[in-house]
Structures are given as structure tokens and as C-alpha cells.
Write an enzyme that holds these catalytic residues in place. Structure first.
Site, short mmCIF file in Angstrom:
data_model
loop_
_atom_site.label_atom_id
_atom_site.label_comp_id
_atom_site.label_asym_id
_atom_site.label_seq_id
_atom_site.Cartn_x
_atom_site.Cartn_y
_atom_site.Cartn_z
N GLU A 1 -42.64 37.07 -15.86
CA GLU A 1 -42.73 37.14 -17.32
C GLU A 1 -44.03 37.84 -17.68
O GLU A 1 -45.10 37.47 -17.21
CB GLU A 1 -42.70 35.73 -17.92
CG GLU A 1 -42.76 35.70 -19.45
CD GLU A 1 -42.81 34.28 -19.99
OE1 GLU A 1 -41.95 33.46 -19.57
OE2 GLU A 1 -43.70 33.98 -20.81
N GLU B 1 -44.59 27.72 -15.94
CA GLU B 1 -46.03 27.63 -16.23
C GLU B 1 -46.58 26.23 -15.99
O GLU B 1 -47.33 25.68 -16.81
CB GLU B 1 -46.31 28.14 -17.64
CG GLU B 1 -45.96 29.62 -17.77
CD GLU B 1 -46.16 30.19 -19.17
OE1 GLU B 1 -46.48 29.42 -20.09
OE2 GLU B 1 -45.97 31.41 -19.33
#
Length: 535
Positions: free
Chosen positions: A321, A202
Site C-alpha cells: 500500500e 499496519e
């Protein structure tokens, strides 16, 4: 063209209400979903279903709730029979090890110069914790478990090691990859089979807590590809290189993919999705059951595939994810029966839009685990994932729905079997859908036994038999927030010995309609439909 090539599967959900219903006050409807049987539109990896293990320690709390317990990669009880059997039930399950704290994990391979320290809460530190550490003894334990469980592993590496904050807010300076290289060398020396190494978590776009510019990310990727090639030189199989494991930002991803694929460094582009919003939101169930809201996820899948198609290289796309609701999910929503509606819908949608793998956050941990964090008992989404894995093959069939949007329909060629598998989701709380098979020539025709024999021929029909297999999933006592799932009316639960229950279908005369009751899910394996797309 033969009748076989004109075959279409029709799920009939016409607007007109029909007399008679399966319960007082419950409506029955008919309508249309047409599946193109001549060619598949996409294909997934054989191990399309994937689940994650995370680094979060038990001190991780969201909105005043601490839902992680001892589910961290560092302290998960690997001796649990239920955990082992839950992974083994997939024959081969792909596991992705990573998460927010992966960019604060060091690897104790002997060159750190200090002791291996656990994560410690620190409100002033990025992500609320100081740096943590993975010992090689724990890495050995994990790999022993992976081997026994027959799991294939993708490991997320720390991409912030050695970096510093720049004036523009991004993380700059050279990436210190030495520690990561030592871990990989140790892994190879021990003979551990890692399917892929993923760089960072991220850090794309505006990032979550930290970010890296696309150009810097691509340069690091190219450098690390060279290192991987050296470490794995002479090995018959080499791991994939994955990145960036972040939230999709079209401009950032386009720049990164163009530069990364130009050097042939990137095997898989990964992105994360939490399409339901924050775990604290009180409207999650409304969103899960709102077809218009569910449709919104398609734009991300399509936009990423558009970028990859323009590059025209071998890089593939994964959902790396996805837990539905971010910040650990929502208790009795993302770990209950209602969660299977958004989860299965995104599996179908991502597969239809060219994604090869879909990794669920998490296998265990938080309020979105496939397994209960304390007891390891499967939550409903575990059984949904297992049924998908066992029934839905790699070839994805085009599905066009004409009718109420409260029915979601997906179809794949059957897995390791003849025919196809339909997935039907009924988001309506008061309407039963009756599903029939039909052919579409000059007009809609409902398939009777005689019509089936005419279309498929006596030989093909007799080989498959005059049946189909149905798996009806409902909530215990009709409670959408139940953490118990019924399969064909029977509660699914592990045995006292920790064995995962058998998932047995009901066998139905193929000429009968498929009945999808309100707020239920149906997998229907139809073995007698042998079609060009599935040859």
C-alpha cells in the site's frame, strides 16, 4: 567482447548550457545515464502494477475534508462502465482489498449470532468507528465484478478478532480465526479465485492504532497456513499467504521474517509506504520535485531486501500500500499531474530493488485515487500506471546516472516486444534535456544511423525498423495541479460511452534525440535495441 555486449544507453546531461531552447528563458542541457545491457538486476511479477480498494465509509474525514464518498468496498458502484473499463484496460490488474478498518470487519457467513452491521462513527473506538460487516451477497457482487474485470484479488483479513489489549500496549490473546476460515470456506465453495490472503493491516512495529508482537504474529501465521492448506486441499492452485502489511520497522521485520520463513509459512512480505508525509502538509509538491527527498525511499527497499537475502528463501517483497501522503492524500496534489513524478519514481525504484508488486492506494477513494471518487474519470496517475503496465517488462536494467539529479531515469526490457523501454522524469521547471543513444567503448560516441547499423547489424536493424515510440506526458496548460494529462499534446479523456482512450505513441526517427521538456515525463520504447539482458 562484441560491440553488442559493450552497448550502453547514454542520456547526456552535461553541466554546460547549450545555445538555443524550445521556449523563451528555457535552458537545454546534455549529460549521462548508463544502462548495463548485459544482464538484468531484478525482475518483477507480470502484474507489477496493483491498486487497492479500501473499507473507509463516506464519514471518514481528514483535516476537515471528507474525500471518500461512496468508494468503500461495501458501497462502491460496481455497475459503473468507466470503473469496469478502467480495470479491464490492464488486461489483468491486481487488486488488494484492505486498509485500516480491515481489522474491524466481520464476515456474515451465518455463524456471527447477530445481524450484519455497517461501520458507525464512534470517537472513542479504535480508528474512530465501531465494527463493520461484509455480507456474503456483497462478497458475491464483488467477485462477479472481479471476474468480469479480469482482476486478481488479494484480500486482507481481520487479525484482531478475539484479541485484547495487554499491559505492554500490544494486542494479545489468541486470534479467533474462525470467522476468517468461514469466509475462505465460502469463497472456495463458490469457486471464487483469490490470489492471496493477507493477515492484518499496519500492526507491525509500533503499529497504527494497534500492534502485535513479531513472535505472536509469526505463530498466528504458521497456524493459519495449516488452515489454508486444509481448506484448499486437493485444489490445483493455492493462494499465497501475505503479511504483515505494515510500516517497515527493521528490527520487527527481521524478527518476524526469520521466524515466519523458518516454518515456510510466508509467501510474500508486504510493507506500506507514505513517503511524502501527512496529506495536510503544504510542502508536498516541493518534496515530489526534490530528487534528494525522493532518494530517501530507497533505504527502506534496500533494508527489507537485505533481510530477505540473508534468509535466502523464496519469500518475496511487495509494496502492499502506497499513496504518497497519508490520511487520504491531498486534493489537487496526490490526484493531479504532479503526483506522477513520485509515483513513477517509486515504481522504478522499488522494481530495481527487488520488489515484485507495487500496490497503489487507491484505485478509487480519498484524494489519492487513480480514479475520481465521484465521476470515476481517471486521474493522471491512472494513465501513468497503465503506460508502465503496457510498456515496462519484467526484467529491470541497471541504470547509473551521472549528471543533474533533476532527471530521473529507469529502464526495463520492453513488455511483450523487442528492445527496451526508458522512463525519463524531468523534475526541472526550466530545463529541457536532450537524450541521445550511444555506445561506450574507449570513448563516448553519439549513435548516428551509420553507427547504429555498424553496432547492431543490417538484419537486426531492418527487422525493427528505423523508429522508436515515444509517449510524452505533460500537464494541461502547464498546471502541475491539473487533473487532466496530455499524451503527446492531446488530452486523455474517456469517451461518452465510458471507454478508456487509446494510448498512442508518437513515432520518431531513431537517430533524433529524445527531448524531455521541463516538468514532463517520457516513456520511450526502443525496439531496435536487442541486447543480452533481454534475451
Amino acid at each position: 567482447m562484441s560491440k553488442l555486449r559493450l552497448l550502453a544507453l547514454l542520456l547526456v546531461l552535461l553541466p554546460a548550457r547549450q545555445a538555443g531552447s524550445s521556449a523563451v528563458g528555457e535552458d537545454v542541457v546534455h549529460g549521462t545515464v548508463v544502462i548495463n545491457t548485459t544482464a538484468s538486476i531484478a525482475s518483477t511479477d507480470e502484474q507489477f502494477i496493483c491498486a487497492t480498494l479500501d473499507w473507509w465509509p463516506q464519514e471518514k474525514c481528514d483535516y476537515g475534508t471528507c474525500s471518500w464518498g461512496r468508494a468503500s468496498i461495501l458501497n462502491l458502484n460496481l455497475s459503473s462502465h468507466i470503473l469496469l473499463n478502467a480495470v479491464k484496460a490492464f488486461s489483468t490488474l491486481r487488486l488488494r482489498l484492505g486498509g485500516t478498518l480491515q481489522d474491524k470487519v466481520l464476515y456474515d457467513t451465518g455463524e456471527l449470532g447477530h445481524s450484519c452491521k455497517p461501520f458507525v462513527q464512534n470517537s472513542s473506538a479504535m480508528f474512530g468507528f465501531n465494527e463493520g460487516c461484509l455480507t456474503m451477497s456483497r462478497w458475491d457482487q464483488l467477485n462477479e465484478f472481479f471476474q468480469h474485470a479480469r482482476a486478481t484479488v488479494v484480500f486482507g483479513l481481520n487479525l484482531l478478532n478475539g484479541r485484547f489489549l495487554q499491559p505492554d500496549g500490544s494486542q494479545g490473546g489468541p486470534w479467533n480465526y474462525t470467522n476468517a476460515a468461514f469466509l475462505i470456506n465460502y469463497t472456495v465453495t463458490k469457486g471464487y479465485n483469490i490470489y492471496g490472503w493477507e493477515m492484518g493491516n499496519e500492526l507491525s512495529g509500533s503499529g497504527i492504532g494497534a500492534r502485535i508482537n513479531a513472535d505472536t504474529y509469526a505463530v498466528d501465521l504458521f497456524s493459519f497456513r495449516t488452515i489454508l492448506d486444509k481448506i484448499y486441499h486437493g485444489h490445483p492452485t493455492k493462494p499465497l499467504l501475505l503479511a504483515p502489511g505494515g510500516f517497515f520497522d527493521e528490527h520487527w521485520y527481521a524478527e518476524f521474517i526469520n521466524k515466519a520463513t523458518a516454518s515456510s509459512s510466508l509467501d510474500v512480505v508486504t510493507h506500506h509506504m507514505y513517503s511524502l508525509g501527512a496529506g495536510v502538509d503544504e510542502h508536498l509538491v516541493e518534496r515530489i520535485l526534490d530528487p534528494s527527498y525522493l532518494d530517501g525511499a530507497a533505504s527502506t527497499f534496500k533494508a527489507l531486501m537485505s533481510i530477505l537475502n540473508k534468509v535466502n528463501r523464496s519469500t518475496t517483497a511487495w509494496v502492499g500500500e502506497a499513496g504518497g501522503a497519508y490520511n487520504s492524500g491531498h486534493n489537487l496534489v496526490t490526484n493531479s499531474f504532479v503526483s506522477s513524478f513520485w509515483y513513477l519514481d517509486q515504481l522504478g525504484m522499488s522494481a530495481a530493488n527487488g520488489h515484485k508488486v507495487y500496490c497503489r492506494q487507491s484505485l478509487i477513494g480519498g484524494n489519492y485515487g487513480l480514479l475520481n471518487t465521484t465521476t470515476f474519470e481517471p486521474n493522471p496517475d491512472y494513465y501513468s500506471a497503465l503506460l508502465w503496465h503496457r510498456l515496462m517488462g519484467q526484467k529491470v536494467l541497471s541504470t547509473n546516472f551521472n549528471g543533474t539529479k533533476k532527471i530521473r531515469a529507469y529502464a526495463n526490457c520492453a513488455r511483450e516486444s523487442k528492445g527496451i523501454t526508458l522512463l525519463l522524469l524531468n523534475l526541472d521547471s526550466n530545463t529541457t534535456a536532450l537524450v541521445r543513444l550511444g555506445t561506450k567503448t574507449t570513448k563516448l560516441e553519439v549513435l548516428t544511423k551509420a553507427r547504429l547499423r555498424s553496432n547492431f547489424g543490417t538484419q537486426a536493424h531492418s527487422e525493427a525498423g528505423e523508429i522508436r515510440e515515444e509517449y510524452h506526458l505533460t500537464a494541461k496548460n502547464g498546471n502541475l495541479h491539473s487533473q487532466a494529462m496530455l499524451l503527446n499534446g492531446q488530452v486523455l479523456e474517456v469517451s461518452p460511452q465510458g471507454d478508456i482512450p487509446a494510448l498512442k505513441p508518437s513515432v520518431v526517427d531513431y537517430s533524433q534525440p529524445i527531448k524531455v521538456t521541463p516538468l514532463s515525463i517520457v516513456f520511450a520504447h526502443i525496439p531496435y535495441l536487442t541486447m543480452p539482458a533481454c534475451q
